[in-house]
Design a protein around this motif. Structure first.
Motif, short mmCIF file in Angstrom:
data_model
loop_
_atom_site.label_atom_id
_atom_site.label_comp_id
_atom_site.label_asym_id
_atom_site.label_seq_id
_atom_site.Cartn_x
_atom_site.Cartn_y
_atom_site.Cartn_z
N LYS A 207 50.60 24.10 1.66
CA LYS A 207 49.14 23.92 1.60
C LYS A 207 48.75 22.51 2.05
CE LYS A 207 45.23 24.84 -1.50
NZ LYS A 207 44.60 23.52 -1.58
N ARG A 208 49.53 21.54 1.57
CA ARG A 208 49.22 20.15 1.94
C ARG A 208 49.41 19.93 3.44
NH1 ARG A 208 51.89 14.85 -0.91
NH2 ARG A 208 50.93 13.29 0.40
N TYR A 210 49.21 22.18 5.75
CA TYR A 210 48.13 22.92 6.44
C TYR A 210 46.87 22.05 6.53
CZ TYR A 210 44.10 26.09 6.65
OH TYR A 210 42.90 26.67 6.97
N GLU A 211 46.51 21.43 5.41
CA GLU A 211 45.30 20.58 5.40
C GLU A 211 45.47 19.37 6.32
OE1 GLU A 211 45.11 20.03 1.20
OE2 GLU A 211 44.13 21.98 0.87
N GLN A 212 46.66 18.78 6.30
CA GLN A 212 46.94 17.64 7.18
C GLN A 212 46.89 18.06 8.65
OE1 GLN A 212 50.69 16.81 5.32
NE2 GLN A 212 49.96 14.92 4.37
N ARG A 214 45.32 20.52 10.09
CA ARG A 214 43.96 20.80 10.61
C ARG A 214 43.33 19.53 11.18
NH1 ARG A 214 40.50 24.10 6.32
NH2 ARG A 214 39.02 24.08 8.05
N GLY A 236 52.72 25.73 7.16
CA GLY A 236 51.36 25.21 6.98
C GLY A 236 50.78 24.73 8.30
N ALA A 240 47.58 26.28 10.62
CA ALA A 240 46.46 25.46 11.10
C ALA A 240 46.33 25.57 12.62
CB ALA A 240 46.66 24.00 10.69
#
Length: 359
Positions: A207-208, A210-212, A214, A236, A240
């Motif tokens: 999850k982390r 994935y956010e990074q 993006r 992740g 993205a």
């Protein structure tokens, strides 16, 4: 301290007793992490074959939990004969300290002591007589091989053209992550045409990452290589990238470490271009050495007290299929007893490698 496993043979009315060495493994991962679960499964297969009494406790990636578990094991009433643990989040020096005078033998896997920790501890074997040694994988070489293979698979580039790379490392305070990064940097130094745009710490977490990712794909739209220190972060980042409309494995090449079923499948499908694995076997190999120690073998004569073994290797499609089949059955078809150094010349080296599973 030895546990006695007693079975009663009812038909004969006799008691049959055998001594089994007890081992506690402090697993630093979570019960949801495929890597650490498969690691435990391989250890369990080894323990069963070797007749060892293995218990596993997960810390769910919390250093305080690991230390609490260690304290209970080392200072409580039910002490194991052996404590196997990982220097994740730098917990090893405190565990060594807690173990003094406990009589429990210690063995480190996956992450050994850092150079700084060695200096601070003055880690001479006579200071910690119950610390038997360590077994770690070739993390630096793994990071290096992964980027070299990504670059090799990239399309040829024109003179003066630059390849953009983004990278996902694990945790800053995990030796394995530091070494994999170091290997990546070594490969980068050999390829001036590759430009590392940014290295981020995804904490081994999908999850982390994935956010990074993006943000990174917006910031560096020309990215064509993604290096990840484990499979969760790679997934992740792939998610993205797919959300931008791109196709992982075609427009951008992704790499990962770990042979989880999902990663092996992604390699076979071409979404992952480069996969390294094999180090999930480390705990099982450590038990072979501890079993030998139990039998009076001086393990240090067979390759040294603290050893790094080349477990991380590039996985091809045939190996991916074989590993998927092993994962499905959890029958690794390894005769762990046959790997023993007992009675062998000191030139013998333990055959600890992925090839041992590939017959």
């Amino acid at each position: 301290m030895l546990k006695y496993l007693c079975g009663v043979v009812l038909t004969l009315g006799m008691g049959a007793c055998a001594q089994a060495a007890s081992v506690l493994f402090l697993n630093p991962g979570t019960t949801q992490e495929t890597f650490w679960v498969s690691y435990s499964q391989f250890m369990q297969a080894a323990a069963k074959d070797l007749g060892m009494d293995l218990h596993i406790q997960y810390s769910e990636r919390n250093a305080e939990t690991t230390l609490k578990q260690a304290r209970e094991a080392l200072q409580g009433p039910n002490r194991p004969d052996y404590l196997v643990f990982v220097n994740e989040l730098y917990v090893a020096p405190e565990i060594l300290r807690l173990a003094q005078g406990s009589g429990v033998k210690l063995f480190l896997v996956n992450n050994g002591l850092t150079a700084d920790q060695m200096r601070l501890l003055g880690a001479q074997p006579d200071k910690y007589p119950d610390w038997l040694g360590s077994l770690v994988p070739n993390n630096e070489e793994g990071g290096y091989l992964m980027l070299k293979e990504l670059i090799r698979l990239h399309r040829p580039i024109a003179p003066g053209e630059v390849i953009d790379l983004v990278a996902f490392s694990g945790l800053k305070i995990t030796p394995a992550a530091q070494q994999r990064e170091k290997g990546m940097m070594r490969a980068l130094a050999e390829h001036p045409e590759v430009r590392l745009r940014q290295l981020v710490y995804g904490g081994w977490n999908r999850k982390r990452a994935y956010e990074q990712a993006r943000l990174l794909f917006k910031r560096y739209p020309q990215t064509s290589l993604v290096w990840s220190a484990n499979d969760e972060m790679a997934f992740g980042a792939m998610q993205a990238y797919a959300e931008t409309g791109g196709q992982p494995g075609k427009d951008v090449l992704f790499s990962a470490v770990n042979n989880s079923p999902a990663a092996l499948q992604a390699l076979l499908e071409g979404r992952l271009s480069v996969l390294l694995g094999g180090h999930f076997t480390l705990g099982g190999w450590a038990l072979v050495q501890l079993h030998d120690y139990e039998q009076g073998v001086d393990v240090s004569l067979y390759g040294g007290r603290d050893r790094q073994i080349p477990l991380l290797q590039l996985i091809d499609h045939a190996q991916a299929k074989r590993l998927l089949a092993l994962n499905a059955t959890q029958d690794y078809a390894v005769d762990f007893r046959k790997l023993s150094a007992k009675g062998r010349p000191t030139s013998y080296r333990y055959p600890f490698s992925l090839q041992t599973l590939m017959h």
